[in-house]
Design a protein around this motif. Structure first.
Motif, PDB file in Angstrom:
ATOM      1  N   UNK A 170     -20.007 -16.379  66.193  1.00 20.82           N
ATOM      2  CA  UNK A 170     -19.168 -17.545  65.941  1.00 20.82           C
ATOM      3  C   UNK A 170     -18.031 -17.576  66.951  1.00 20.82           C
ATOM      4  N   UNK A 171     -17.733 -18.767  67.470  1.00 20.00           N
ATOM      5  CA  UNK A 171     -16.603 -18.980  68.378  1.00 20.00           C
ATOM      6  C   UNK A 171     -15.774 -20.133  67.829  1.00 20.00           C
ATOM      7  N   UNK A 172     -14.457 -20.105  68.091  1.00 20.53           N
ATOM      8  CA  UNK A 172     -13.590 -21.102  67.482  1.00 20.53           C
ATOM      9  C   UNK A 172     -12.412 -21.451  68.380  1.00 20.53           C
ATOM     10  N   UNK A 173     -11.900 -22.675  68.198  1.00 19.03           N
ATOM     11  CA  UNK A 173     -10.644 -23.099  68.814  1.00 19.03           C
ATOM     12  C   UNK A 173      -9.944 -24.032  67.829  1.00 19.03           C
ATOM     13  N   UNK A 174      -8.601 -24.012  67.833  1.00 17.24           N
ATOM     14  CA  UNK A 174      -7.787 -24.849  66.947  1.00 17.24           C
ATOM     15  C   UNK A 174      -6.730 -25.561  67.751  1.00 17.24           C
ATOM     16  N   UNK A 175      -6.386 -26.757  67.303  1.00 15.26           N
ATOM     17  CA  UNK A 175      -5.284 -27.515  67.894  1.00 15.26           C
ATOM     18  C   UNK A 175      -4.563 -28.261  66.780  1.00 15.26           C
ATOM     19  N   UNK A 176      -3.255 -28.385  66.921  1.00 18.17           N
ATOM     20  CA  UNK A 176      -2.472 -29.190  65.990  1.00 18.17           C
ATOM     21  C   UNK A 176      -2.231 -30.548  66.626  1.00 18.17           C
ATOM     22  N   UNK A 177      -2.412 -31.586  65.833  1.00 16.41           N
ATOM     23  CA  UNK A 177      -2.230 -32.953  66.309  1.00 16.41           C
ATOM     24  C   UNK A 177      -1.261 -33.675  65.382  1.00 16.41           C
ATOM     25  N   UNK A 178      -0.329 -34.393  65.983  1.00 18.54           N
ATOM     26  CA  UNK A 178       0.641 -35.189  65.221  1.00 18.54           C
ATOM     27  C   UNK A 178       0.063 -36.590  65.068  1.00 18.54           C
ATOM     28  N   UNK A 179      -0.083 -37.017  63.823  1.00 15.25           N
ATOM     29  CA  UNK A 179      -0.631 -38.345  63.516  1.00 15.25           C
ATOM     30  C   UNK A 179       0.513 -39.205  62.996  1.00 15.25           C
ATOM     31  N   UNK A 180       0.799 -40.302  63.704  1.00 14.99           N
ATOM     32  CA  UNK A 180       1.920 -41.161  63.300  1.00 14.99           C
ATOM     33  C   UNK A 180       1.528 -42.160  62.216  1.00 14.99           C
ATOM     34  N   UNK A 181       0.266 -42.615  62.199  1.00 15.93           N
ATOM     35  CA  UNK A 181      -0.230 -43.523  61.152  1.00 15.93           C
ATOM     36  C   UNK A 181      -1.586 -43.024  60.713  1.00 15.93           C
ATOM     37  N   UNK A 182      -1.668 -42.507  59.485  1.00 14.24           N
ATOM     38  CA  UNK A 182      -2.909 -41.913  58.977  1.00 14.24           C
ATOM     39  C   UNK A 182      -4.056 -42.883  58.906  1.00 14.24           C
ATOM     40  N   UNK A 242      -6.248 -31.370  56.645  1.00 13.12           N
ATOM     41  CA  UNK A 242      -5.469 -32.216  55.740  1.00 13.12           C
ATOM     42  C   UNK A 242      -6.194 -33.499  55.341  1.00 13.12           C
ATOM     43  N   UNK A 243      -7.449 -33.642  55.726  1.00 11.39           N
ATOM     44  CA  UNK A 243      -8.213 -34.821  55.327  1.00 11.39           C
ATOM     45  C   UNK A 243      -8.721 -34.658  53.897  1.00 11.39           C
ATOM     46  N   UNK A 244      -8.992 -35.762  53.203  1.00  9.95           N
ATOM     47  CA  UNK A 244      -9.557 -35.669  51.858  1.00  9.95           C
ATOM     48  C   UNK A 244     -10.880 -34.904  51.840  1.00  9.95           C
ATOM     49  N   UNK A 245     -11.682 -35.077  52.867  1.00  8.75           N
ATOM     50  CA  UNK A 245     -12.908 -34.303  53.066  1.00  8.75           C
ATOM     51  C   UNK A 245     -12.727 -33.540  54.367  1.00  8.75           C
ATOM     52  N   UNK A 296      -2.745 -43.729  66.013  1.00 12.11           N
ATOM     53  CA  UNK A 296      -3.576 -44.329  64.976  1.00 12.11           C
ATOM     54  C   UNK A 296      -4.594 -43.289  64.520  1.00 12.11           C
ATOM     55  N   UNK A 297      -4.465 -42.816  63.291  1.00 12.55           N
ATOM     56  CA  UNK A 297      -5.380 -41.816  62.765  1.00 12.55           C
ATOM     57  C   UNK A 297      -6.770 -42.335  62.472  1.00 12.55           C
ATOM     58  N   UNK A 298      -6.993 -43.651  62.591  1.00 17.44           N
ATOM     59  CA  UNK A 298      -8.315 -44.216  62.329  1.00 17.44           C
ATOM     60  C   UNK A 298      -9.344 -43.860  63.385  1.00 17.44           C
TER      61      UNK A 298
END
Length: 150
Positions: free
Chosen positions: A134-146, A91-94, A62-64
């Motif tokens: 500056x320090x950074x980390x990234x992760x990809x997440x699969x969202x089944x319902x936006x 990929x969010x509108x904001x 649940x992407x909510x």
């Protein structure tokens, strides 16, 4: 029934072509907006890796309401501390999902929140230290319902 003229046919074909290109234009605009957000936050500095740990699930049903935690290796003293953390969801509108401001009085450089995600995407956590690094980390997440409507 209306007559289908050459002019109407060409107009219709042009509209279909524009509609087919629209998602690419929107994606390019969104990518530019994400880059602008990151550029503004980092001030053009190249982020380092390793000090920030972004913890979020690999799959969100649940992407909510997607839980995340950001931890930054920092002593959190007056001489060395994390001043800000920003969460960017590309990929969010904001794209700016959350911004946190910390001080040495925060005790530890760790924040937790629940954010909305529109779709499968990369989430980035960027920490700004008091010395400007500056320090950074990234992760990809699969969202089944936006969770961002639409």
């Amino acid at each position: 029934m209306q007559d289908l003229t050459r002019r109407k046919s060409l107009t219709f074909a042009a509209a279909l072509g524009a509609a087919a290109l629209a998602p690419r234009v929107v994606f390019a605009a969104a990518k530019a907006e994400v880059d602008d957000v990151i550029q503004k936050f980092t001030g053009g500095r190249q982020p380092g890796q390793g000090a920030v740990t972004l913890d979020l699930p690999e799959i969100a049903e649940n992407g909510n309401s997607v839980p995340l935690t950001v931890k930054v290796a920092s002593p959190m003293t007056d001489q060395s501390y994390v001043s800000q953390i920003i969460i960017v969801a590309e990929a969010n509108p904001t794209p700016t999902a959350a911004t946190f401001t910390l001080t040495p009085m925060s005790g530890k450089a760790e924040v937790s929140a629940r954010i909305r995600l529109a779709q499968t995407q990369t989430v980035t956590a960027i920490a700004k230290m008091n010395d400007g690094s500056i320090q950074m980390d990234k992760k990809t997440i699969k969202v089944t319902a936006g969770g961002c409507g639409g």
